[in-house]
Design an enzyme around this catalytic site. Sequence first.
Site, PDB file in Angstrom:
ATOM      1  N   CYS A 222       0.994   8.073   2.550  1.00  0.00           N
ATOM      2  CA  CYS A 222       0.179   7.521   3.546  1.00  0.00           C
ATOM      3  C   CYS A 222       0.502   5.955   4.072  1.00  0.00           C
ATOM      4  O   CYS A 222       1.007   5.641   4.858  1.00  0.00           O
ATOM      5  CB  CYS A 222      -1.287   7.745   3.659  1.00  0.00           C
ATOM      6  SG  CYS A 222      -1.895   9.304   3.999  1.00  0.00           S
TER       7      CYS A 222
ATOM      8  N   LEU B 264      -3.410  -4.642  -8.798  1.00  0.00           N
ATOM      9  CA  LEU B 264      -2.748  -6.102  -9.099  1.00  0.00           C
ATOM     10  C   LEU B 264      -2.095  -5.703 -10.365  1.00  0.00           C
ATOM     11  O   LEU B 264      -1.876  -6.655 -11.094  1.00  0.00           O
ATOM     12  CB  LEU B 264      -4.072  -6.879  -9.406  1.00  0.00           C
ATOM     13  CG  LEU B 264      -3.646  -8.496  -9.029  1.00  0.00           C
ATOM     14  CD1 LEU B 264      -3.441  -8.396  -7.505  1.00  0.00           C
ATOM     15  CD2 LEU B 264      -4.796  -9.200  -9.324  1.00  0.00           C
TER      16      LEU B 264
ATOM     17  N   THR C  93      -5.261   9.232  10.697  1.00  0.00           N
ATOM     18  CA  THR C  93      -5.021   7.753  10.869  1.00  0.00           C
ATOM     19  C   THR C  93      -4.259   7.524  11.947  1.00  0.00           C
ATOM     20  O   THR C  93      -3.190   8.337  12.114  1.00  0.00           O
ATOM     21  CB  THR C  93      -4.521   7.454   9.759  1.00  0.00           C
ATOM     22  OG1 THR C  93      -5.310   7.693   8.456  1.00  0.00           O
ATOM     23  CG2 THR C  93      -4.112   5.769   9.632  1.00  0.00           C
TER      24      THR C  93
ATOM     25  N   ALA D  35       1.587  -5.439 -11.505  1.00  0.00           N
ATOM     26  CA  ALA D  35       3.133  -5.326 -10.823  1.00  0.00           C
ATOM     27  C   ALA D  35       4.115  -4.074 -11.364  1.00  0.00           C
ATOM     28  O   ALA D  35       3.678  -3.535 -12.233  1.00  0.00           O
ATOM     29  CB  ALA D  35       3.929  -6.736 -11.616  1.00  0.00           C
ATOM     30  N   GLY D  36       4.935  -3.699 -10.494  1.00  0.00           N
ATOM     31  CA  GLY D  36       5.457  -2.332 -10.778  1.00  0.00           C
ATOM     32  C   GLY D  36       6.574  -2.063  -9.667  1.00  0.00           C
ATOM     33  O   GLY D  36       7.170  -3.171  -9.167  1.00  0.00           O
TER      34      GLY D  36
ATOM     35  N   ASN E 228      -5.878  -0.259   4.510  1.00  0.00           N
ATOM     36  CA  ASN E 228      -4.255  -0.138   3.841  1.00  0.00           C
ATOM     37  C   ASN E 228      -3.454  -1.200   3.480  1.00  0.00           C
ATOM     38  O   ASN E 228      -2.718  -1.403   2.575  1.00  0.00           O
ATOM     39  CB  ASN E 228      -3.687   0.875   4.614  1.00  0.00           C
ATOM     40  CG  ASN E 228      -4.102   2.364   4.500  1.00  0.00           C
ATOM     41  OD1 ASN E 228      -4.597   2.650   3.383  1.00  0.00           O
ATOM     42  ND2 ASN E 228      -3.604   3.556   5.139  1.00  0.00           N
TER      43      ASN E 228
ATOM     44  N   LYS F 215       3.846   4.846   5.760  1.00  0.00           N
ATOM     45  CA  LYS F 215       3.639   5.171   7.119  1.00  0.00           C
ATOM     46  C   LYS F 215       2.659   4.542   7.935  1.00  0.00           C
ATOM     47  O   LYS F 215       2.819   3.916   8.927  1.00  0.00           O
ATOM     48  CB  LYS F 215       3.761   6.706   7.290  1.00  0.00           C
ATOM     49  CG  LYS F 215       2.391   7.301   6.916  1.00  0.00           C
ATOM     50  CD  LYS F 215       2.109   8.696   7.821  1.00  0.00           C
ATOM     51  CE  LYS F 215       0.833   9.318   7.561  1.00  0.00           C
ATOM     52  NZ  LYS F 215      -0.062   8.803   8.190  1.00  0.00           N
TER      53      LYS F 215
ATOM     54  N   GLU G  41      -5.569  10.492  -2.953  1.00  0.00           N
ATOM     55  CA  GLU G  41      -5.101  11.606  -3.758  1.00  0.00           C
ATOM     56  C   GLU G  41      -5.630  11.760  -4.957  1.00  0.00           C
ATOM     57  O   GLU G  41      -5.337  10.513  -5.682  1.00  0.00           O
ATOM     58  CB  GLU G  41      -3.598  12.006  -3.350  1.00  0.00           C
ATOM     59  CG  GLU G  41      -3.447  12.180  -1.788  1.00  0.00           C
ATOM     60  CD  GLU G  41      -2.254  12.566  -1.338  1.00  0.00           C
ATOM     61  OE1 GLU G  41      -1.236  12.791  -2.245  1.00  0.00           O
ATOM     62  OE2 GLU G  41      -1.849  12.584  -0.244  1.00  0.00           O
TER      63      GLU G  41
ATOM     64  N   PHE H 128     -10.899   7.377   3.838  1.00  0.00           N
ATOM     65  CA  PHE H 128     -10.444   6.564   3.046  1.00  0.00           C
ATOM     66  C   PHE H 128     -10.096   7.332   1.577  1.00  0.00           C
ATOM     67  O   PHE H 128      -9.887   6.527   0.505  1.00  0.00           O
ATOM     68  CB  PHE H 128     -11.056   5.571   2.751  1.00  0.00           C
ATOM     69  CG  PHE H 128     -11.465   4.747   3.878  1.00  0.00           C
ATOM     70  CD1 PHE H 128     -10.731   3.794   4.505  1.00  0.00           C
ATOM     71  CD2 PHE H 128     -12.697   4.988   4.785  1.00  0.00           C
ATOM     72  CE1 PHE H 128     -11.122   2.914   5.622  1.00  0.00           C
ATOM     73  CE2 PHE H 128     -12.996   4.291   5.823  1.00  0.00           C
ATOM     74  CZ  PHE H 128     -12.074   3.181   6.322  1.00  0.00           C
TER      75      PHE H 128
HETATM   76  N1  LIG Z   1      -3.619  12.768   2.465  1.00  0.00           N
HETATM   77  C1  LIG Z   1      -4.679  11.759   2.097  1.00  0.00           C
HETATM   78  O1  LIG Z   1      -4.556  11.188   1.161  1.00  0.00           O
HETATM   79  C2  LIG Z   1      -5.035  10.952   3.645  1.00  0.00           C
HETATM   80  C3  LIG Z   1      -6.103   9.952   3.272  1.00  0.00           C
HETATM   81  C4  LIG Z   1      -6.682   9.431   4.391  1.00  0.00           C
HETATM   82  C5  LIG Z   1      -6.077   9.844   5.541  1.00  0.00           C
HETATM   83  N2  LIG Z   1      -5.213  10.461   5.855  1.00  0.00           N
HETATM   84  C6  LIG Z   1      -4.871  10.837   7.112  1.00  0.00           C
HETATM   85  O2  LIG Z   1      -5.206  12.351   7.355  1.00  0.00           O
HETATM   86  C7  LIG Z   1      -4.219  12.795   8.322  1.00  0.00           C
HETATM   87  C8  LIG Z   1      -4.015  14.353   7.649  1.00  0.00           C
HETATM   88  O3  LIG Z   1      -3.272  13.928   6.603  1.00  0.00           O
HETATM   89  P1  LIG Z   1      -2.735  15.104   5.455  1.00  0.00           P
HETATM   90  O4  LIG Z   1      -2.162  14.473   4.431  1.00  0.00           O
HETATM   91  O5  LIG Z   1      -4.151  16.238   5.210  1.00  0.00           O
HETATM   92  O6  LIG Z   1      -1.846  15.865   6.208  1.00  0.00           O
HETATM   93  P2  LIG Z   1      -1.029  17.523   5.972  1.00  0.00           P
HETATM   94  O7  LIG Z   1       0.280  17.497   6.263  1.00  0.00           O
HETATM   95  O8  LIG Z   1      -1.335  17.813   4.466  1.00  0.00           O
HETATM   96  O9  LIG Z   1      -2.115  18.594   6.777  1.00  0.00           O
HETATM   97  C9  LIG Z   1      -2.068  18.456   8.086  1.00  0.00           C
HETATM   98  C10 LIG Z   1      -2.278  20.148   8.354  1.00  0.00           C
HETATM   99  O10 LIG Z   1      -2.550  20.129  10.186  1.00  0.00           O
HETATM  100  C11 LIG Z   1      -1.753  21.237  10.249  1.00  0.00           C
HETATM  101  N3  LIG Z   1      -1.561  21.184  11.877  1.00  0.00           N
HETATM  102  C12 LIG Z   1      -0.922  20.517  12.546  1.00  0.00           C
HETATM  103  N4  LIG Z   1      -0.828  20.841  13.814  1.00  0.00           N
HETATM  104  C13 LIG Z   1      -1.940  21.410  14.120  1.00  0.00           C
HETATM  105  C14 LIG Z   1      -2.840  21.898  15.118  1.00  0.00           C
HETATM  106  N5  LIG Z   1      -2.378  21.600  16.615  1.00  0.00           N
HETATM  107  N6  LIG Z   1      -3.907  22.511  15.137  1.00  0.00           N
HETATM  108  C15 LIG Z   1      -4.491  23.010  13.865  1.00  0.00           C
HETATM  109  N7  LIG Z   1      -3.669  22.618  12.731  1.00  0.00           N
HETATM  110  C16 LIG Z   1      -2.723  21.816  12.870  1.00  0.00           C
HETATM  111  C17 LIG Z   1      -0.720  21.220   9.607  1.00  0.00           C
HETATM  112  O11 LIG Z   1      -0.480  22.891   9.635  1.00  0.00           O
HETATM  113  C18 LIG Z   1      -1.239  21.005   8.376  1.00  0.00           C
HETATM  114  O12 LIG Z   1      -1.830  21.870   7.465  1.00  0.00           O
HETATM  115  C19 LIG Z   1      -3.252  11.959   8.618  1.00  0.00           C
HETATM  116  O13 LIG Z   1      -3.435  11.156   9.676  1.00  0.00           O
HETATM  117  C20 LIG Z   1      -3.243  11.176   7.230  1.00  0.00           C
HETATM  118  O14 LIG Z   1      -2.674   9.860   7.636  1.00  0.00           O
HETATM  119  C21 LIG Z   1      -4.689  11.268   4.860  1.00  0.00           C
END
Ligand SMILES: NC(=O)c1ccc[n+]([C@@H]2O[C@H](COP(=O)([O-])OP(=O)(O)OC[C@H]3O[C@@H](n4cnc5c(N)ncnc54)[C@H](O)[C@@H]3O)[C@@H](O)[C@H]2O)c1
Length: 279
Positions: free
Chosen positions: A271, A261, A129, A263-264, A219, A274, A163, A160
């Site tokens: 995510c 929807l 993102t 309330a809480g 989001n 931020k 978790e 999208f």
């Molecule tokens: N977690 C979610 O539910 C979710 C959902 C949609 C979008 N996103 C987006 O996806 C992206 C990743 O989120 P996440 O929750 O998986 O993060 P995370 O912190 O769990 O994983 C990121 C991984 O990238 C690795 N990393 C960092 N720099 C690197 C590099 N140069 N080369 C190789 N690996 C590298 C880190 O060691 C880590 O393992 C973010 O932008 C987040 O906003 C996350």
Amino acid sequence: MTLRITVIGTGYLGATHAACMAELGFEVLGLDIDPEKVAALSAGRVPMYEPGLGELLLKHVAGQQGSTGRLRFTTSPQELADFGDVHFICVNTPQKKGEFAADMSYVDAALDSIAPYLTRPTLVVGKSTVPVGSAARLADRLAELAPAGADAELAWNPEFLREGYAVGDTLHPNRLVAGVRSERAEQLLREVYATPIAEGVPFVVTDFPTAELVKVAANSFLATKISFINAMAEVCESAGADVVRLSQALAHDDRIGAKFLGAGLGFGGGCLPKDIRAF
Ligand SMILES: NC(=O)c1ccc[n+]([C@@H]2O[C@H](COP(=O)([O-])OP(=O)(O)OC[C@H]3O[C@@H](n4cnc5c(N)ncnc54)[C@H](O)[C@@H]3O)[C@@H](O)[C@H]2O)c1
């Protein structure tokens, strides 16, 4: 020939994406800078809790008894670049310290680490993102750094997943968004997602900024629904009304719907806060 897929950054999003790409039948190589994570995933262990992901990993990771062997992990950007046709960037974009903005240094470092090894036509696909405008900037950087030049193309394909439902959301998403600049990039993404597209998942083709904005707009809308019902809860409290019954009554209107929807306490998680601050 079947496409070979790579995933850069095997955290929450990347580990799930890698395992799901193997489930869809592709040969997959995942890269992380954290050797402990790579060792754990290579041994079939998921470093976080996500229902169904452990099973999927064991089903596909090379070296596990009875696995398809389609999924491997490495710490070598060169190995990754040599292996893959389509490279998904899934690294973290946390909030910058002391600022609301997203820290793009991990995405930049990920692109910089693989680009010098991209010698043949490839597609690099951003899934992290990011602030609007990032894809255009990264496309220029890719063309500059990759020996393949303009044949190393970029696309943006925001994620999208929720978790707790990450595997199901990746295999059967409610929509796929493809920010592309060429027919070739669109066709490659259609090939990667052929199975969900055949199931009827909408495939929305856009330009780069629209693809980037769809993610933060979604989001923001979800956060707005939560904040809205919490504001209604305050009104209900002053007026002696019942916010639970109010939201049930609102939800019967399908333009409004029941989801997000309740309330809480408000919203939290890794995510939503931020991403909204960065937007
Ligand atoms: N977690 C979610 O539910 C979710 C959902 C949609 C979008 N996103 C987006 O996806 C992206 C990743 O989120 P996440 O929750 O998986 O993060 P995370 O912190 O769990 O994983 C990121 C991984 O990238 C690795 N990393 C960092 N720099 C690197 C590099 N140069 N080369 C190789 N690996 C590298 C880190 O060691 C880590 O393992 C973010 O932008 C987040 O906003 C996350």
